[in-house]
Design an enzyme around this catalytic site. Structure first.
Site, mmCIF file in Angstrom:
data_model
loop_
_atom_site.group_PDB
_atom_site.id
_atom_site.type_symbol
_atom_site.label_atom_id
_atom_site.label_comp_id
_atom_site.label_asym_id
_atom_site.label_seq_id
_atom_site.Cartn_x
_atom_site.Cartn_y
_atom_site.Cartn_z
ATOM 1 N N HIS A 68 -5.778 -0.213 -6.718
ATOM 2 C CA HIS A 68 -6.380 -1.337 -7.447
ATOM 3 C C HIS A 68 -7.834 -1.042 -7.785
ATOM 4 C CE1 HIS A 68 -8.557 -2.985 -3.861
ATOM 5 N NE2 HIS A 68 -7.512 -2.534 -3.192
ATOM 6 N N ASP A 70 -9.878 -3.620 -8.772
ATOM 7 C CA ASP A 70 -10.689 -4.797 -8.467
ATOM 8 C C ASP A 70 -11.279 -4.689 -7.066
ATOM 9 O OD1 ASP A 70 -8.003 -5.105 -7.522
ATOM 10 O OD2 ASP A 70 -8.376 -7.229 -7.147
ATOM 11 N N ASP A 101 -12.741 0.524 -0.347
ATOM 12 C CA ASP A 101 -11.592 -0.314 -0.719
ATOM 13 C C ASP A 101 -11.668 -0.685 -2.191
ATOM 14 O OD1 ASP A 101 -9.376 -1.928 -0.624
ATOM 15 O OD2 ASP A 101 -10.330 -3.540 0.501
ATOM 16 N N GLU A 135 -5.269 -6.985 -6.860
ATOM 17 C CA GLU A 135 -4.863 -6.858 -5.459
ATOM 18 C C GLU A 135 -5.695 -7.734 -4.536
ATOM 19 O OE1 GLU A 135 -4.299 -5.377 -1.399
ATOM 20 O OE2 GLU A 135 -6.182 -5.504 -2.515
ATOM 21 N N GLU A 136 -6.973 -7.888 -4.834
ATOM 22 C CA GLU A 136 -7.860 -8.665 -3.968
ATOM 23 C C GLU A 136 -7.800 -10.162 -4.259
ATOM 24 O OE1 GLU A 136 -9.045 -7.363 -1.495
ATOM 25 O OE2 GLU A 136 -9.760 -5.322 -1.849
ATOM 26 N N GLU A 164 -4.830 2.561 -0.045
ATOM 27 C CA GLU A 164 -5.661 1.666 0.766
ATOM 28 C C GLU A 164 -6.337 2.439 1.904
ATOM 29 O OE1 GLU A 164 -6.471 -1.314 0.242
ATOM 30 O OE2 GLU A 164 -4.988 -2.129 -1.142
ATOM 31 N N HIS A 350 -14.928 -4.727 2.697
ATOM 32 C CA HIS A 350 -15.263 -6.136 2.464
ATOM 33 C C HIS A 350 -16.601 -6.529 3.092
ATOM 34 C CE1 HIS A 350 -10.902 -7.599 1.428
ATOM 35 N NE2 HIS A 350 -11.115 -6.362 1.022
#
Length: 377
Positions: A68, A70, A101, A135-136, A164, A350
């Site tokens: 992903h 995003d 990530d 995805e997020e 991931e 994150h």
């Protein structure tokens, strides 16, 4: 000294402020490189989400890399040591939102792919990439929609690496070959609001929920198995009351989540919860949100190829794990594909000052290239 190919590409990706569900041109950057390698690139846009399905070849087996573009929001940018969308290298680490990530995973695979195809232009099988910008976020217009499209035209993935961040201390020390299922409940327990001094005239929903919540929290849902720990139940939110000390609330709102193994299904969990609520004679409403079934990829061709590649690159014996949260692998595994998650370290994902170790990034390129060689040559 100029940047290595993977570091240069990763910097380019991080500099694009692709906060979910925005892609901000990341996928077009990938397309410009993939088309030069002979990939047919198909952009699939569903609502506010941009997806890319790129494929080279028509033969089996079909190897797919999924990821992903995003990223999650940064939080207050003043809390970052370095601006989150201005990739910065300090002491062997690259800092920026998406560094771990998972723009690093995408960059590493693209460079590995370029190296592999240069050396093996007539490789066996086919190679594909499935990239989403969803995805997020709510994950309703991303990978799941692409998989539905592929299924409708009978395009089957055989092997899939989801990029991931799976590693803990060193890249490749852990790969995910499965994930637990996730099921969330939003429960409202109704009572009768009133003055705290007149308990005979009220029905306190906080009191009435204690019994069933205690029973749910103490229940052994299953014992787990060789691949999964026992199913867990956790209350995640509890709201009741007006804020006044002399008012008994009229309702309590409780949210709880199950992370469950292959020993259970969502339907089995729901039936047991409902039986407990009814046993306690509650006046309630409940809404269930199904976030994905558990899956496991048994040790086999894919896990062997990845594990052997990791050992060849850095000498680590990788651990197969099903721990952690959900990922888009849960949408791919039900098609019958062998699926693993392999990526850099996950300690800063994150977080403020998200980063990736540059040496790990370079190793990841070699691991991906060797995996392709083991499966497609």
């Amino acid at each position: 000294m100029s940047d290595s190919p993977v570091l240069a590409l990763l910097k380019d990706l991080i500099s694009r402020r692709s906060i979910t569900p925005s892609d901000e041109g990341c996928q077009q950057l990938l397309i410009s490189r993939l088309e030069k390698l002979g990939f047919e690139c198909e952009v699939m846009i569903f609502a506010d989400t941009t997806n890319l399905w790129a494929r080279r070849g028509t033969e089996k087996p079909l190897f797919c890399f999924a990821g992903h573009t995003d990223v999650v929001p940064t939080g207050p940018e003043e809390n970052w040591t370095y601006p989150p969308f201005e990739p910065t290298v300090v002491d062997g680490f690259l800092f920026g939102r998406g560094a771990a990530d998972m723009k690093s995973g995408i960059a590493a695979f693209i460079i590995a792919l370029e190296q592999f195809i240069k050396a093996h232009q007539d490789h066996q099988g086919s190679i594909a990439l499935l990239i989403t910008s969803d995805e997020e976020g709510p994950f309703i217009n991303g990978t799941v929609r692409v998989i539905e499209t592929l299924e409708a035209r009978n395009e089957k993935i055989d092997y899939c690496i989801v990029g991931e961040p799976s590693s803990t201390e060193h890249v490749g020390d852990t790969i995910k070959n499965g994930r637990r299922g996730s099921l969330t409940a939003d429960l409202t327990i109704n009572g009768v609001q009133g003055h705290v001094a007149y308990p005979h005239m009220v029905e306190n929903p906080i009191h009435t929920c204690i019994g069933p919540l205690t029973e749910l929290s103490q229940m052994e849902w299953d014992k787990g198995n060789k691949y999964f720990p026992p199913t867990s139940f956790q209350v995640t939110n509890f709201n009741a009351g007006t804020g006044a000390s002399n008012v008994v609330p009229g309702e309590a709102q409780i949210q709880f989540n199950f992370r469950y193994s292959t020993e259970l299904t969502a339907e089995m969990i729901i039936a047991r919860v409902v039986a407990i609520l009814q046993k306690h004679k509650l006046n309630y409403q409940i809404k269930w949100t199904y976030n994905g079934s558990p899956f496991i990829t048994q040790p086999g061709s894919l896990t062997n190829a990845v594990s052997e590649a990791i050992f060849a690159v850095n000498g680590l014996t990788t651990e197969l794990s099903t721990s952690g949260g959900t990922s888009d692998a849960r949408f791919i595994a039900p098609t019958g594909a062998q699926v693993v998650e392999l990526g850099p370290g996950n300690k800063t994902i994150h977080k403020v000052n998200e980063s990736v170790k540059i040496a790990d990034l370079e190793e990841l390129v070699h691991i991906h290239r060797l995996t392709l060689e083991k499966l497609l040559t």
